[in-house]
Scaffold this motif. Structure first.
Motif, PDB file in Angstrom:
ATOM      1  N   THR A  39      41.355  31.095  42.941  1.00  0.00           N
ATOM      2  CA  THR A  39      40.091  31.835  42.475  1.00  0.00           C
ATOM      3  C   THR A  39      39.985  31.866  41.088  1.00  0.00           C
ATOM      4  N   VAL A  40      38.993  31.372  40.434  1.00  0.00           N
ATOM      5  CA  VAL A  40      38.599  31.410  38.955  1.00  0.00           C
ATOM      6  C   VAL A  40      37.379  31.991  38.640  1.00  0.00           C
ATOM      7  N   PHE A  41      37.597  33.178  37.531  1.00  0.00           N
ATOM      8  CA  PHE A  41      36.536  33.906  37.136  1.00  0.00           C
ATOM      9  C   PHE A  41      36.649  34.302  35.788  1.00  0.00           C
ATOM     10  N   GLY A  42      35.437  34.354  35.061  1.00  0.00           N
ATOM     11  CA  GLY A  42      35.290  34.772  33.623  1.00  0.00           C
ATOM     12  C   GLY A  42      34.615  33.951  33.000  1.00  0.00           C
ATOM     13  N   LEU A  82      42.584  33.729  36.476  1.00  0.00           N
ATOM     14  CA  LEU A  82      42.977  32.977  37.804  1.00  0.00           C
ATOM     15  C   LEU A  82      43.742  33.727  38.653  1.00  0.00           C
ATOM     16  N   ARG A  83      43.242  33.691  40.157  1.00  0.00           N
ATOM     17  CA  ARG A  83      44.214  34.401  41.093  1.00  0.00           C
ATOM     18  C   ARG A  83      44.623  33.395  42.034  1.00  0.00           C
ATOM     19  N   ILE A  84      45.995  33.058  42.088  1.00  0.00           N
ATOM     20  CA  ILE A  84      46.742  31.907  42.793  1.00  0.00           C
ATOM     21  C   ILE A  84      47.154  32.590  43.967  1.00  0.00           C
ATOM     22  N   GLY A  85      46.816  32.275  45.250  1.00  0.00           N
ATOM     23  CA  GLY A  85      47.420  32.738  46.421  1.00  0.00           C
ATOM     24  C   GLY A  85      48.954  31.837  46.867  1.00  0.00           C
TER      25      GLY A  85
END
Length: 203
Positions: A39-42, A82-85
């Motif tokens: 997930t990418v945010f900013g 970034l949130r990397i599962g």
């Protein structure tokens, strides 16, 4: 002749055993995460999807170019998180031990730039064991740079059951051009994302 025949037979059997062993080793699959959703945010995240690829013990998370550009006399701050599962199958202990990223910065006279990176793993800030993940670039700096940071987070223990965890990378790029000559700009960017190295230990 019997002794020679027995000797040749032994060598043949040994060769077959070695070939068989090599074949088994070649067929043994390496570690694979069950899935690696990102997930990418900013406000500064580039358009396009992040791509992941696990080669050996290194997970590459590739992004289109992420940058901050400030025209005189502005200050621009761009963030991308970034949130990397990390979905770990049963039977392994997994630990990230290193993160590497690189980029380019150009700072004209009177400007400055900064790189700020905060790592989060399993809900906790990740301590670094070597090298600072952050950087400051003074007036007049122009060139490429590399950050190669050893980290010491907790281990994912999936010995008894699969475990789903999350590795977070929060990055802020700051370009300052307050005192830069008119028409010039300060630029800082990260190229091609991040490389995360792991240890995979069977239980």
């Amino acid at each position: 002749m019997k002794v020679l025949s027995a000797f040749i037979s032994s060598l043949t059997l040994l060769s077959l055993n070695v070939v068989g062993l090599s074949h088994v080793q070649a067929q043994s699959p390496g570690f694979q995460f069950q899935s690696v959703p990102v997930t990418v945010f900013g406000n500064g995240c580039p358009s396009g999807n992040a791509q992941t690829n696990l080669q050996g013990n290194t997970l590459s998370v590739t992004l289109p170019r992420f940058q901050a550009i400030a025209l005189s006399p502005k200050v621009v701050s761009e963030s991308c998180n970034l949130r990397i599962g990390l979905n770990v199958p049963k039977g392994y202990r997994v630990k990230p031990i290193n993160i590497r990223y690189f980029g380019f910065t150009n700072v004209p006279q009177g400007g400055s730039a900064a790189l700020r990176v905060r790592l989060v793993f399993q809900g906790k800030d990740v301590p670094n064991s070597s090298n600072d993940p952050n950087a400051n670039f003074p007036s007049g700096f122009s060139g490429g740079w590399v950050k190669d940071v050893g980290i010491t987070p907790d281990t994912i223990d999936a010995c008894a059951n699969p475990v789903n965890s999350v590795f977070g990378i929060n990055t802020n790029l700051i370009a300052r051009a307050r005192d830069v000559a008119a028409g010039q700009q300060t630029q800082i960017r990260i190229d091609r994302g991040y490389r995360i190295r792991f240890t995979f230990t069977p239980c």
